[in-house]
Design a protein around this motif. Structure first.
Motif, PDB file in Angstrom:
ATOM      1  N   GLU A 132       0.829  -1.208   0.000  1.00 39.96           N
ATOM      2  CA  GLU A 132       0.000   0.000   0.000  1.00 39.96           C
ATOM      3  C   GLU A 132       0.867   1.264   0.000  1.00 39.96           C
ATOM      4  N   LEU A 133       1.963   1.233   0.760  1.00 41.38           N
ATOM      5  CA  LEU A 133       2.862   2.400   0.775  1.00 41.38           C
ATOM      6  C   LEU A 133       3.431   2.647  -0.618  1.00 41.38           C
ATOM      7  N   ALA A 134       3.734   1.577  -1.319  1.00 43.59           N
ATOM      8  CA  ALA A 134       4.269   1.725  -2.695  1.00 43.59           C
ATOM      9  C   ALA A 134       3.233   2.398  -3.594  1.00 43.59           C
ATOM     10  N   ASN A 157     -21.213  13.370  -2.429  1.00 44.37           N
ATOM     11  CA  ASN A 157     -20.167  13.738  -3.368  1.00 44.37           C
ATOM     12  C   ASN A 157     -18.756  13.695  -2.777  1.00 44.37           C
ATOM     13  N   ALA A 158     -18.644  13.240  -1.519  1.00 42.46           N
ATOM     14  CA  ALA A 158     -17.309  13.198  -0.891  1.00 42.46           C
ATOM     15  C   ALA A 158     -16.473  12.069  -1.490  1.00 42.46           C
ATOM     16  N   ILE A 159     -15.148  12.234  -1.361  1.00 41.75           N
ATOM     17  CA  ILE A 159     -14.218  11.191  -1.805  1.00 41.75           C
ATOM     18  C   ILE A 159     -13.805  10.353  -0.596  1.00 41.75           C
ATOM     19  N   LEU A 160     -13.735   9.034  -0.782  1.00 43.40           N
ATOM     20  CA  LEU A 160     -13.225   8.128   0.262  1.00 43.40           C
ATOM     21  C   LEU A 160     -12.147   7.265  -0.376  1.00 43.40           C
ATOM     22  N   ILE A 161     -10.943   7.318   0.185  1.00 47.17           N
ATOM     23  CA  ILE A 161      -9.816   6.536  -0.353  1.00 47.17           C
ATOM     24  C   ILE A 161      -9.641   5.307   0.537  1.00 47.17           C
ATOM     25  N   VAL A 162      -9.817   4.119  -0.055  1.00 48.20           N
ATOM     26  CA  VAL A 162      -9.840   2.871   0.707  1.00 48.20           C
ATOM     27  C   VAL A 162      -8.753   1.918   0.229  1.00 48.20           C
ATOM     28  N   GLY A 163      -8.108   1.248   1.181  1.00 48.64           N
ATOM     29  CA  GLY A 163      -7.106   0.232   0.842  1.00 48.64           C
ATOM     30  C   GLY A 163      -7.706  -1.157   0.995  1.00 48.64           C
ATOM     31  N   ILE A 164      -7.529  -2.027  -0.017  1.00 44.66           N
ATOM     32  CA  ILE A 164      -8.063  -3.387   0.073  1.00 44.66           C
ATOM     33  C   ILE A 164      -6.993  -4.403  -0.304  1.00 44.66           C
ATOM     34  N   ALA A 207      -8.769   3.553  -9.367  1.00 45.01           N
ATOM     35  CA  ALA A 207      -8.222   2.416  -8.615  1.00 45.01           C
ATOM     36  C   ALA A 207      -6.770   2.225  -9.017  1.00 45.01           C
ATOM     37  N   TRP A 208      -5.932   1.980  -8.034  1.00 44.90           N
ATOM     38  CA  TRP A 208      -4.503   1.796  -8.275  1.00 44.90           C
ATOM     39  C   TRP A 208      -4.060   0.483  -7.618  1.00 44.90           C
ATOM     40  N   THR A 209      -3.111  -0.189  -8.256  1.00 46.78           N
ATOM     41  CA  THR A 209      -2.616  -1.465  -7.707  1.00 46.78           C
ATOM     42  C   THR A 209      -1.099  -1.445  -7.724  1.00 46.78           C
ATOM     43  N   ASP A 210      -0.462  -2.195  -6.840  1.00 45.56           N
ATOM     44  CA  ASP A 210       1.001  -2.233  -6.822  1.00 45.56           C
ATOM     45  C   ASP A 210       1.506  -3.143  -7.930  1.00 45.56           C
ATOM     46  N   ALA A 211       2.799  -3.107  -8.169  1.00 45.60           N
ATOM     47  CA  ALA A 211       3.391  -3.863  -9.296  1.00 45.60           C
ATOM     48  C   ALA A 211       3.114  -5.367  -9.186  1.00 45.60           C
ATOM     49  N   ASP A 212       3.061  -5.903  -7.952  1.00 43.24           N
ATOM     50  CA  ASP A 212       2.809  -7.347  -7.790  1.00 43.24           C
ATOM     51  C   ASP A 212       1.331  -7.698  -7.884  1.00 43.24           C
ATOM     52  N   TYR A 215      -0.744  -7.178  -5.538  1.00 40.88           N
ATOM     53  CA  TYR A 215      -1.081  -7.723  -4.211  1.00 40.88           C
ATOM     54  C   TYR A 215      -2.151  -6.903  -3.504  1.00 40.88           C
ATOM     55  N   PHE A 216      -2.201  -5.600  -3.788  1.00 45.50           N
ATOM     56  CA  PHE A 216      -3.017  -4.684  -2.989  1.00 45.50           C
ATOM     57  C   PHE A 216      -3.618  -3.632  -3.914  1.00 45.50           C
ATOM     58  N   SER A 217      -4.734  -3.054  -3.502  1.00 44.58           N
ATOM     59  CA  SER A 217      -5.347  -2.002  -4.327  1.00 44.58           C
ATOM     60  C   SER A 217      -5.804  -0.850  -3.450  1.00 44.58           C
ATOM     61  N   VAL A 218      -5.636   0.351  -3.952  1.00 43.76           N
ATOM     62  CA  VAL A 218      -6.199   1.534  -3.298  1.00 43.76           C
ATOM     63  C   VAL A 218      -7.250   2.084  -4.256  1.00 43.76           C
ATOM     64  N   GLN A 219      -8.436   2.302  -3.738  1.00 38.93           N
ATOM     65  CA  GLN A 219      -9.532   2.758  -4.589  1.00 38.93           C
ATOM     66  C   GLN A 219     -10.045   4.108  -4.097  1.00 38.93           C
ATOM     67  N   ALA A 220     -10.351   5.002  -5.019  1.00 41.47           N
ATOM     68  CA  ALA A 220     -10.990   6.280  -4.677  1.00 41.47           C
ATOM     69  C   ALA A 220     -12.469   6.141  -5.014  1.00 41.47           C
ATOM     70  N   LEU A 221     -13.305   6.299  -3.993  1.00 40.78           N
ATOM     71  CA  LEU A 221     -14.755   6.181  -4.175  1.00 40.78           C
ATOM     72  C   LEU A 221     -15.380   7.565  -4.033  1.00 40.78           C
ATOM     73  N   ARG A 222     -16.506   7.764  -4.744  1.00 40.46           N
ATOM     74  CA  ARG A 222     -17.226   9.028  -4.555  1.00 40.46           C
ATOM     75  C   ARG A 222     -18.632   8.710  -4.070  1.00 40.46           C
ATOM     76  N   ALA A 223     -19.060   9.444  -3.035  1.00 42.35           N
ATOM     77  CA  ALA A 223     -20.389   9.190  -2.468  1.00 42.35           C
ATOM     78  C   ALA A 223     -21.454   9.660  -3.458  1.00 42.35           C
ATOM     79  N   ALA A 224     -22.522   8.853  -3.522  1.00 44.37           N
ATOM     80  CA  ALA A 224     -23.608   9.223  -4.443  1.00 44.37           C
ATOM     81  C   ALA A 224     -24.189  10.553  -4.010  1.00 44.37           C
ATOM     82  N   LYS A 225     -24.762  11.286  -4.960  1.00 43.52           N
ATOM     83  CA  LYS A 225     -25.381  12.591  -4.659  1.00 43.52           C
ATOM     84  C   LYS A 225     -26.642  12.357  -3.850  1.00 43.52           C
TER      85      LYS A 225
END
Ligand code: AVJ
Length: 322
Positions: free
Chosen positions: A63-65, A187-194, A305-310, A312-322
């Motif tokens: 996730e740090l990567a 409409n807020a952004i939530l950044i989640v690690g999975i 959505a972003w994932t590391d080179a392996d 292994y992990f994903s960070v996703q940016a979500l937006r709240a519905a209006k």
């Protein structure tokens, strides 16, 4: 903007009673179970920090990567003058990468059940970011909590890293996402690690490290019950178990009783058969698709959505519905 030191929500006796109640309930249940949120007393928070540095425990590094590579892209999603609310903040290693990349972050609100840890981290952040309003909230982030009034004029965004959402059953994960939407606003952004589904060997090793730190982290739950509730668990007669449940796509952690024994907790006697376990944690693993579907069903859309080179992990940016 006046900056209170720490907004405390729950007097110690009340906190102890809900802990006592949950422990008695869990040890009465069949099978026996305890909530992973109780891992994080002082000792547990320190043990978890050690876990994040273990060679086998890849999630934090992965996730740090991702954050190092994509923090600027995440920052672009944040409106000017944003208050960033972090659910279950723990150490500030990850959020610092976001704060460094996002001048739009005017205030940071770490929410954590471990108040002493929270106070220490907040002091370090204030020292390193004098221009940033650091407004810690000592609370269980899964429950209702009030944001500091001084945030009124700021937009809000959320940060929920580390795959802590993996501790929740699907309905609890949904309830949390809806709870976060209420706190952050439309409409807020939530950044989640999975943490992503992967080969069972890599997953199992991450929860059974050779140094035995995860075992100590798991057993610390019994030490905490002894410390805070005056119980008489003999830690040497319990052992750590962690395995990958492929059907449920989750890591399960248990504490197994080595022998037939009885334990006294607040005057209540609990019987353990030899081999009987206490289920202490689930850590669900997702695919980017399965998490996207969960988020969509709970009022959020995936905007990036972003994932590391392996992979292994994903960070996703979500937006709240209006
Ligand atoms: C903090 C919940 C994300 O499930 O991987 C680490 C906790 N448990 N090793 C995880 C944990 C065992 C961790 N989370």
């Amino acid at each position: 903007m006046s900056i209170p030191s720490v907004v405390a929500r729950r007097p110690s006796e009340e906190r102890y009673s809900s802990f006592a109640r949950d422990v008695i309930e869990g040890l009465t249940a069949r099978p026996k179970r305890l909530s992973p949120k109780y891992f994080y007393d002082e000792a547990g928070s320190r043990l978890f920090e050690q876990i994040t540095e273990l060679p086998e425990y890849y999630p934090t590094r992965s996730e740090l990567a991702i954050l190092r590579t994509h923090a600027a892209d995440m920052a672009r999603l944040l409106p000017p003058k944003t208050a960033l609310v972090e659910f279950g903040s723990g150490s500030s290693k990850k959020v610092r990468l976001l704060i460094d990349a996002a001048p739009a972050i005017a205030a940071y609100v770490p929410v954590d059940i471990s108040s002493q840890w929270l106070t220490e981290e907040a002091a370090r952040l204030r020292r390193d970011y004098p221009q940033l309003a650091v407004l810690p909230v000592a609370a269980d982030f899964t429950q209702a909590f009030r944001l500091p009034r001084s945030l009124a004029a700021l937009a809000r965004a959320g940060f929920f890293p580390g795959s802590t959402i993996g501790n929740f059953e699907a309905h609890q994960a949904c309830a949390f996402l809806q709870h976060a939407a209420r706190i952050l606003g439309e409409n807020a952004i939530l950044i989640v690690g999975i943490d992503l589904v992967k080969d069972a060997r890599t997953l199992t090793a991450a929860y059974n490290d050779a140094a035995g730190v995860t075992a100590k982290f798991n057993l610390n739950l019994l030490a905490r019950i002894n410390r805070e509730l005056g119980a008489n668990f003999d830690l040497a007669s319990f052992c750590h178990q962690a395995f990958y449940n492929r059907e449920r796509q989750r890591i399960e952690m248990h504490l197994a009783s080595r022998v037939r024994q009885r334990v006294n907790v607040r005057g209540r006697m609990f019987e353990f058969r030899a081999g009987e376990t206490i289920h202490t944690e689930n850590s669900y693993k997702y695919t980017t698709e399965s998490f996207g579907a969960l988020a969509r069903g709970c009022g959020w859309t995936t905007v990036a959505a972003w994932t590391d080179a392996d992979g292994y992990f994903s960070v996703q940016a979500l937006r709240a519905a209006k």
